[in-house]
Design a protein around this motif. Sequence first.
Motif, mmCIF file in Angstrom:
data_model
loop_
_atom_site.group_PDB
_atom_site.id
_atom_site.type_symbol
_atom_site.label_atom_id
_atom_site.label_comp_id
_atom_site.label_asym_id
_atom_site.label_seq_id
_atom_site.Cartn_x
_atom_site.Cartn_y
_atom_site.Cartn_z
ATOM 1 N N HIS A 44 0.869 -1.180 0.000
ATOM 2 C CA HIS A 44 0.000 0.000 0.000
ATOM 3 C C HIS A 44 0.898 1.220 0.000
ATOM 4 N N ASP A 45 0.401 2.285 -0.616
ATOM 5 C CA ASP A 45 1.201 3.507 -0.636
ATOM 6 C C ASP A 45 0.959 4.267 0.661
ATOM 7 N N ASP A 46 1.909 5.112 1.030
ATOM 8 C CA ASP A 46 1.802 5.845 2.289
ATOM 9 C C ASP A 46 0.613 6.787 2.307
ATOM 10 N N GLY A 88 7.989 5.155 -0.500
ATOM 11 C CA GLY A 88 6.679 5.710 -0.196
ATOM 12 C C GLY A 88 5.599 4.656 -0.082
ATOM 13 N N SER A 89 6.007 3.391 0.054
ATOM 14 C CA SER A 89 5.035 2.311 0.205
ATOM 15 C C SER A 89 5.414 1.461 1.410
ATOM 16 N N ASP A 90 4.507 0.572 1.779
ATOM 17 C CA ASP A 90 4.767 -0.369 2.860
ATOM 18 C C ASP A 90 3.965 -1.630 2.565
#
Length: 125
Positions: A44-46, A88-90
């Motif tokens: 998922h993006d931040d 910028g994702s996790d």
Amino acid sequence: METSQSNDPDDAGCDLVTVPARQGLEAVDILRRGTGDAVGPVLHDDGGGTLGFVVPAGTAAGWDVPGSTCTETDGCGLPLSPEPPVEGSDWLLPPGEADPATDPAVLRRALGEAARMIAAADSCC
């Protein structure tokens, strides 16, 4: 001698199906509740706007689900490590806690069901 293609994304590379977060979260729920339908790693993006499902390499060539995109890797594979591969994702579902990749046909059905659920919820209010 086994001739089937490896399901390990590190061996075969992988593609990434990106969808709006609301639809993606519904699809993850659908996949995790399903009997025998496995879900691979999910990014998922931040900003929370999108989710990305890891799918087998080659999926992008035939992907045509409205409202989503499938990004082809350059052949060296998406690095699936504890660190997210995109700045910028996790990981929502990190590698090692999920199957190597989500089956594209199963993901297609889950995304369709999620879209129908969202449309029904939005039309009743």
